[in-house]
Design a protein around this motif. Structure first.
Motif, PDB file in Angstrom:
ATOM      1  N   SER A   1       9.946  -0.008  -4.644  1.00  0.00           N
ATOM      2  CA  SER A   1       9.060   0.852  -5.357  1.00  0.00           C
ATOM      3  C   SER A   1       9.516   1.007  -6.197  1.00  0.00           C
ATOM      4  O   SER A   1      10.935   0.667  -6.402  1.00  0.00           O
ATOM      5  CB  SER A   1       8.495   0.985  -4.475  1.00  0.00           C
ATOM      6  OG  SER A   1       9.269   2.155  -3.632  1.00  0.00           O
TER       7      SER A   1
ATOM      8  N   GLU B   1       5.974   5.847  -2.429  1.00  0.00           N
ATOM      9  CA  GLU B   1       5.114   5.581  -0.703  1.00  0.00           C
ATOM     10  C   GLU B   1       4.494   7.438  -0.632  1.00  0.00           C
ATOM     11  O   GLU B   1       4.285   7.647   0.450  1.00  0.00           O
ATOM     12  CB  GLU B   1       6.063   5.261   0.340  1.00  0.00           C
ATOM     13  CG  GLU B   1       7.201   3.722  -0.028  1.00  0.00           C
ATOM     14  CD  GLU B   1       8.506   3.994  -1.282  1.00  0.00           C
ATOM     15  OE1 GLU B   1       8.128   2.452  -1.424  1.00  0.00           O
ATOM     16  OE2 GLU B   1       8.158   4.890  -1.897  1.00  0.00           O
TER      17      GLU B   1
ATOM     18  N   LEU C   1      -7.052   5.752  -5.983  1.00  0.00           N
ATOM     19  CA  LEU C   1      -6.020   6.043  -6.340  1.00  0.00           C
ATOM     20  C   LEU C   1      -5.259   7.746  -5.581  1.00  0.00           C
ATOM     21  O   LEU C   1      -5.902   7.730  -6.528  1.00  0.00           O
ATOM     22  CB  LEU C   1      -5.514   5.819  -7.718  1.00  0.00           C
ATOM     23  CG  LEU C   1      -5.716   3.595  -7.410  1.00  0.00           C
ATOM     24  CD1 LEU C   1      -5.245   3.926  -8.651  1.00  0.00           C
ATOM     25  CD2 LEU C   1      -4.772   3.117  -6.679  1.00  0.00           C
TER      26      LEU C   1
ATOM     27  N   ALA D   1       0.281   2.610  -7.803  1.00  0.00           N
ATOM     28  CA  ALA D   1      -0.883   2.397  -7.570  1.00  0.00           C
ATOM     29  C   ALA D   1       0.479   0.895  -7.080  1.00  0.00           C
ATOM     30  O   ALA D   1       1.142   0.286  -7.611  1.00  0.00           O
ATOM     31  CB  ALA D   1      -0.921   1.557  -8.946  1.00  0.00           C
ATOM     32  N   GLU D   2      -0.556   0.579  -6.024  1.00  0.00           N
ATOM     33  CA  GLU D   2       0.816  -0.282  -4.695  1.00  0.00           C
ATOM     34  C   GLU D   2       2.254   0.095  -4.881  1.00  0.00           C
ATOM     35  O   GLU D   2       2.661   1.367  -4.240  1.00  0.00           O
ATOM     36  CB  GLU D   2       0.676  -1.598  -5.872  1.00  0.00           C
ATOM     37  CG  GLU D   2      -0.943  -2.265  -5.451  1.00  0.00           C
ATOM     38  CD  GLU D   2      -1.062  -3.907  -5.426  1.00  0.00           C
ATOM     39  OE1 GLU D   2       0.457  -4.393  -5.962  1.00  0.00           O
ATOM     40  OE2 GLU D   2      -1.725  -3.928  -5.319  1.00  0.00           O
ATOM     41  N   ASP D   3       3.409  -0.623  -5.890  1.00  0.00           N
ATOM     42  CA  ASP D   3       4.430  -0.494  -5.967  1.00  0.00           C
ATOM     43  C   ASP D   3       5.389   0.434  -6.955  1.00  0.00           C
ATOM     44  O   ASP D   3       6.289   0.497  -7.195  1.00  0.00           O
ATOM     45  CB  ASP D   3       5.478  -1.435  -5.623  1.00  0.00           C
ATOM     46  CG  ASP D   3       5.499  -2.310  -3.971  1.00  0.00           C
ATOM     47  OD1 ASP D   3       5.235  -1.580  -2.978  1.00  0.00           O
ATOM     48  OD2 ASP D   3       5.586  -3.488  -3.921  1.00  0.00           O
ATOM     49  N   SER D   4       4.496   1.107  -7.446  1.00  0.00           N
ATOM     50  CA  SER D   4       4.548   1.751  -8.429  1.00  0.00           C
ATOM     51  C   SER D   4       3.851   2.908  -8.933  1.00  0.00           C
ATOM     52  O   SER D   4       2.458   2.989  -7.972  1.00  0.00           O
ATOM     53  CB  SER D   4       3.628   1.007 -10.030  1.00  0.00           C
ATOM     54  OG  SER D   4       4.903  -0.222 -10.016  1.00  0.00           O
TER      55      SER D   4
END
Length: 218
Positions: free
Chosen positions: A2, A19, A173, A209-212
């Motif tokens: 991440s 996270e 999000l 946004a997911e790992d960012s």
């Protein structure tokens, strides 16, 4: 892996993590808001069928963050337990087992509105419980959104999410919101929902946004 994104808070460099947590490197401190441990158990106690395993998922994510960043202290920005019904045997046993593996960590809970109904965590978990605002250096840790004189406030409570819409499609999000005097964290808990926010003048919004972490532009 991440990708964190840093910002300045009263001279301190803080990192927003995908996270849905905040990292303060100078203090080796991990900050999370609104975990709501036992929320699913409370719903099931009320006769509403919801999936199991959310407590385990939240604790596993905490473990990964502790290991990745070598955290020495976790601060919970309120709403540790969801309700009195959240104090189910399975939930409390999972928390106790996790704590037994993580006795080296300092844990602090800044009381939130749900904590006042659910009660403080069991003493065996070894969590320091404080009222807001809880000040550490130039930062003030709070559950409810607020400004604190002479400090930069780190807050939770609202579970902020931002709605993206394009060509008839939409996506909500989790997000961080950073103002000149405070920063708001998204809910850390896996079963918490969200409150849709609109970007206000002078605010920066950072989308998870997911790992960012992506800053909202325009």
């Amino acid at each position: 892996m991440s990708t964190p994104l840093e910002f300045d808070a009263a001279g301190e460099r803080l990192a927003m993590l995908p996270e849905r947590a905040l990292w303060w490197p100078e203090r080796a401190m991990l900050v999370v808001a609104d975990v709501h441990f036992g929320k699913a158990a409370a719903f099931r106690a009320g006769g509403i069928p919801v999936p199991r395993g959310t407590t385990g998922a939240n604790l596993a994510l905490l473990d990964r963050l502790v290991e990745r960043h070598a955290a020495r202290h976790i601060v919970f920005l309120g709403d540790f337990l969801h309700a009195r019904a959240a104090r189910a045997d399975a939930t409390l046993a999972a928390l106790a087992q996790w704590r037994d593996r993580r006795r080296e960590l300092a844990l602090t809970l800044v009381r939130g509105n749900h904590d006042r109904h659910a009660g403080d965590p069991p003493a065996g978990l070894g969590i320091e419980v404080v009222d807001e605002p809880w000040r550490v250096g130039s930062l003030a840790f709070c559950h409810h959104p607020q400004t604190v004189e002479g400090a930069f406030a780190i807050v939770g409570h609202l579970h902020p999410v931002y709605r993206l819409a394009s060509a008839g499609d939409a996506l909500r999000l989790p997000c961080f919101v950073v103002d000149g005097e405070w920063a708001m964290l998204p809910a850390f808990g896996a079963f918490t929902g969200g409150y849709q926010i609109a970007q206000q003048p002078g605010q920066r919004v950072f989308l998870v946004a997911e790992d960012s972490i992506l800053e909202l532009r325009g």
